[in-house]
Design an enzyme around this catalytic site. Structure first.
Site: not given
Lengths: 224, 174
Positions: A81, A83, A85, A147-148, A162, A178
């Site tokens: 994905r 992004g 961490i 988060a995305i 999330a 992130c």
């Protein structure tokens, strides 16, 4: 070209390991790629045991970092994905839309924006004033509440968002979430001063999703 | 997925790519010998060169001297948003047409790249390691991704020329 709203099937996976959820996503991606006319758009909802995951930019997270985080009692996954961490764990609602963007709009920039707007809309249903920022994700002030990070191949999306409901936030102390230094994390429970479980958040998230994506949701009690 | 294992961050590839830096210099010498107005047409015209061919996944390939330069179209870079990372294959990677060969990250989204042709990767754009935004700013020129050999020239006939591609993107539901 379809007339009317796209249909999206909701699958509640419950508490499931990150690895198992990845396999289920792969199955659904394959369904999209294999079928010629039916696009089985699916929304997977779940919670994970403690796990740290990273995206395709792997350089900041060498094996020593992986070891350090595993020693803290969490699992660790390198994913495909976008992004940097992030952490997933109990009390965090994880949502994986496996959609064919051809049913919506063939732009990942649009899709990520719609995910952000969905979560902002959901937060407002809780009376929380959330917003976007130059950093992808959904924020309440300087703290990230959701988060995305997604993947897109042949217009099929995977991974997703999330949302912290009543997550044990101390897990985030072990990382720079992130990769963004100087900002924090928050949850629905923290913002509202009362315990909000993932069960309470799910209906409002689904409501916001249908409104934002202009789709209809269907429910299937069994796992595909 | 096998493709993920084959990818290498461009920055970690830099030491392998260093010998390649002499190659662009060689090409530049050749181009300097061309008449200036041809260079102007190639590089300053806002019209795309007729030599660009497009896939329906919005990659383009430009053929020069038997080498295909590959990038993504303006439509694609707009749909992605600001590119922050380019995951490109190693030099020597053999690709089939439509095979995934790399990934671009933008707005926390990792989007796959698909090879327009069958061939072997001969060069990757090492500028993108420090300056991934070139993919947005100069998608047809400095934001090129890879160069490759052209094993099956007939595949070029299957691709869209500029006019056909413009029609194609207009037809897409937005």
């Amino acid at each position: 070209m379809s007339v009317g709203k796209a249909a999206v099937k909701v699958l509640h996976l419950g508490r499931i390991s990150y690895g198992s959820a990845l396999k289920i996503q792969q199955l659904h991606i394959k369904q999209h790629l294999d079928s010629s006319s039916i696009s089985p758009n699916t929304l997977l909802l779940c919670e994970h045991e403690p796990v740290y995951t990273i995206g395709i930019r792997q350089a900041p997270y060498p094996p020593e970092e992986e070891r350090r985080l595993k020693e803290l009692g969490a699992d660790f996954f390198r994913t495909n994905r976008g992004g940097l961490i992030t952490f997933h764990g109990p009390g965090q609602l994880v949502c994986y839309p496996v959609l064919n963007l051809g049913c919506f709009k063939k732009s990942v920039r649009w899709y990520v924006c719609e995910l952000e707007r969905t979560v902002i809309k959901m937060c407002s249903k809780f009376g929380i004033n959330a917003s976007t920022s130059p950093d992808t994700g959904v924020w309440v002030g300087n703290n990230k509440i959701c988060a995305i990070g997604i993947h897109c191949g042949r217009y099929i999306t995977s991974h997703g968002l999330a949302l912290n409901c009543n997550t044990d936030m101390s897990w985030f102390d072990n990382i720079v979430p992130c990769g963004i230094v100087g900002k924090g994390v928050t949850s629905l429970s923290r913002e509202l001063g009362r315990d909000i479980s993932t069960e309470e958040a799910i209906p409002k998230l689904l409501e916001a999703f249908t409104e934002q994506f202009n789709c209809t949701l269907t429910y299937n009690g069994s796992f595909s | 997925m096998a493709m993920c294992a084959a990818l290498r961050c461009v920055s970690t590839n830099f030491s392998a790519a260093l010998p390649l830096l002499s190659r662009p210099a060689h090409i530049w010498t050749c181009q300097n010998s061309l008449r200036p107005n041809i260079l102007r047409t190639l590089y300053t015209s806002s019209r795309l060169s007729g030599a660009l061919k497009f896939t329906d996944k919005h990659e383009w390939v430009r053929v020069e001297g038997g080498v295909g330069t590959v990038g993504i179209s303006n439509f694609a870079q707009e749909a992605l948003g600001d590119v922050v990372y380019c995951g490109l294959p190693e030099v020597g990677t053999k690709l089939e047409q439509m095979e995934e060969f790399g990934v671009l990250e933008s707005v926390k989204a990792a989007s796959e790249l698909y090879s327009p042709l069958t061939g072997e990767v001969t060069e990757i754009n090492t500028d993108l390691a420090d300056n991934p935004g070139l993919v947005n700013k100069a998608c047809h020129e400095d934001g090129w991704l890879v160069k490759m050999t052209i094993e099956k020239p007939a595949e070029l006939d299957e691709l869209m020329d500029e006019v056909a591609y413009e029609k194609f993107i207009k037809s897409l539901d937005s």
